[in-house]
Design a protein around this motif. Structure first.
Motif, short mmCIF file in Angstrom:
data_model
loop_
_atom_site.label_atom_id
_atom_site.label_comp_id
_atom_site.label_asym_id
_atom_site.label_seq_id
_atom_site.Cartn_x
_atom_site.Cartn_y
_atom_site.Cartn_z
N GLN A 23 -4.72 -7.37 -9.79
CA GLN A 23 -3.90 -6.24 -9.40
C GLN A 23 -4.74 -5.09 -8.84
O GLN A 23 -5.80 -4.78 -9.35
N ALA A 24 -4.26 -4.48 -7.79
CA ALA A 24 -4.94 -3.33 -7.18
C ALA A 24 -4.38 -2.04 -7.76
O ALA A 24 -3.32 -2.02 -8.39
N HIS A 25 -5.10 -0.96 -7.53
CA HIS A 25 -4.69 0.39 -7.89
C HIS A 25 -4.47 0.58 -9.39
O HIS A 25 -3.51 1.20 -9.82
N ILE A 26 -5.37 0.03 -10.19
CA ILE A 26 -5.31 0.29 -11.63
C ILE A 26 -6.55 1.07 -12.04
O ILE A 26 -7.61 0.97 -11.41
N PHE A 78 2.67 -7.60 3.95
CA PHE A 78 3.02 -6.34 4.61
C PHE A 78 1.82 -5.68 5.24
O PHE A 78 1.96 -4.84 6.11
N GLY A 79 0.63 -6.06 4.80
CA GLY A 79 -0.58 -5.52 5.40
C GLY A 79 -1.75 -5.57 4.44
O GLY A 79 -1.59 -5.82 3.25
N THR A 80 -2.93 -5.36 5.00
CA THR A 80 -4.15 -5.28 4.21
C THR A 80 -4.86 -3.98 4.56
O THR A 80 -4.65 -3.43 5.64
N TYR A 81 -5.68 -3.50 3.64
CA TYR A 81 -6.39 -2.25 3.86
C TYR A 81 -7.63 -2.19 2.99
O TYR A 81 -7.77 -2.97 2.05
N GLU A 82 -8.52 -1.28 3.31
CA GLU A 82 -9.81 -1.19 2.63
C GLU A 82 -9.65 -0.87 1.14
O GLU A 82 -8.75 -0.13 0.75
N ALA A 83 -10.52 -1.42 0.35
CA ALA A 83 -10.44 -1.27 -1.10
C ALA A 83 -10.76 0.14 -1.58
O ALA A 83 -10.43 0.49 -2.71
N GLN A 84 -11.38 0.95 -0.77
CA GLN A 84 -11.77 2.29 -1.19
C GLN A 84 -10.63 3.30 -1.11
O GLN A 84 -10.84 4.48 -1.31
N THR A 85 -9.42 2.86 -0.82
CA THR A 85 -8.28 3.77 -0.74
C THR A 85 -7.54 3.79 -2.07
O THR A 85 -7.50 2.80 -2.80
N TYR A 86 -6.95 4.94 -2.39
CA TYR A 86 -6.26 5.12 -3.66
C TYR A 86 -4.80 4.72 -3.62
O TYR A 86 -4.17 4.57 -4.65
N GLU A 87 -4.26 4.59 -2.44
CA GLU A 87 -2.88 4.14 -2.29
C GLU A 87 -2.73 3.47 -0.93
O GLU A 87 -3.55 3.67 -0.05
N PRO A 88 -1.70 2.66 -0.78
CA PRO A 88 -1.51 1.97 0.50
C PRO A 88 -1.29 2.96 1.65
O PRO A 88 -0.68 4.02 1.44
N PRO A 89 -1.79 2.64 2.84
CA PRO A 89 -1.57 3.52 4.00
C PRO A 89 -0.07 3.67 4.29
O PRO A 89 0.74 2.82 3.95
N ALA A 90 0.26 4.77 4.94
CA ALA A 90 1.66 5.09 5.25
C ALA A 90 2.35 3.98 6.03
O ALA A 90 3.52 3.67 5.77
N GLU A 91 1.64 3.34 6.97
CA GLU A 91 2.30 2.29 7.77
C GLU A 91 2.67 1.07 6.93
O GLU A 91 3.67 0.40 7.18
N ILE A 92 1.90 0.77 5.91
CA ILE A 92 2.23 -0.36 5.02
C ILE A 92 3.40 0.02 4.12
O ILE A 92 4.33 -0.77 3.94
N ARG A 93 3.40 1.24 3.60
CA ARG A 93 4.54 1.70 2.78
C ARG A 93 5.82 1.70 3.61
O ARG A 93 6.88 1.31 3.13
N ALA A 94 5.72 2.10 4.88
CA ALA A 94 6.89 2.12 5.76
C ALA A 94 7.38 0.69 6.04
O ALA A 94 8.59 0.44 6.07
N ALA A 95 6.46 -0.25 6.22
CA ALA A 95 6.85 -1.65 6.47
C ALA A 95 7.58 -2.24 5.26
O ALA A 95 8.56 -2.97 5.42
N ILE A 96 7.11 -1.90 4.08
CA ILE A 96 7.77 -2.39 2.87
C ILE A 96 9.15 -1.76 2.74
O ILE A 96 10.14 -2.45 2.48
N SER A 97 9.24 -0.44 2.94
CA SER A 97 10.52 0.26 2.82
C SER A 97 11.54 -0.25 3.83
O SER A 97 12.73 -0.31 3.54
N ALA A 98 11.07 -0.62 5.03
CA ALA A 98 11.98 -1.13 6.06
C ALA A 98 12.61 -2.45 5.64
O ALA A 98 13.77 -2.73 5.96
N LYS A 99 11.85 -3.28 4.93
CA LYS A 99 12.36 -4.59 4.52
C LYS A 99 13.01 -4.56 3.13
O LYS A 99 13.78 -5.45 2.78
N ARG A 100 12.64 -3.57 2.33
CA ARG A 100 13.14 -3.45 0.96
C ARG A 100 13.74 -2.06 0.75
O ARG A 100 13.09 -1.18 0.17
#
Length: 109
Positions: A23-26, A78-100
């Motif tokens: 799991q990521a972001h723990i 929905f997308g991949t992104y660098e491990a050094q980020t604390y939360e998913p990028p806005a474009e990935i969150r938007a892609a998830i929200s569009a489908k869910r």
């Protein structure tokens, strides 16, 4: 077959080239943590039916760790992104929200 794009080298890698990292972001507990906090970190993981954020390593490629957002039911990525980020990028969150509809990052953080 699961195929993820490494955000570092840009290669579309299938799951045989990757190593799953959980799991990521723990919050990772280290020296000085209480026994209860360390137990929570070691053993208590989300196992959702649906959207999940995971850590992956491009083991047979550049060797770097990255995060992926995917659906555990359909393997839709929905997308991949660098491990050094604390939360998913806005474009990935938007892609998830569009489908869910109704999904929000706030339920994961």
């Amino acid at each position: 077959m699961l195929i993820l794009t490494c955000p570092y080298c840009g290669i579309d890698a299938d799951e045989t080239e990757l190593a799953a990292g959980g799991q990521a972001h723990i919050k990772r507990e280290t020296v000085g943590a209480s026994d209860d906090a360390f137990e929570e970190y070691m053993f208590m993981r989300e196992n959702p039916k649906g959207v999940h954020f995971e850590r992956w390593r491009h083991a047979n490629g550049c060797g770097k760790w990255f995060h992926a957002a995917r659906c555990t039911m359909t393997l839709e990525v929905f997308g991949t992104y660098e491990a050094q980020t604390y939360e998913p990028p806005a474009e990935i969150r938007a892609a998830i929200s569009a489908k869910r509809p109704g999904w929000s990052w706030g339920s994961f953080s």
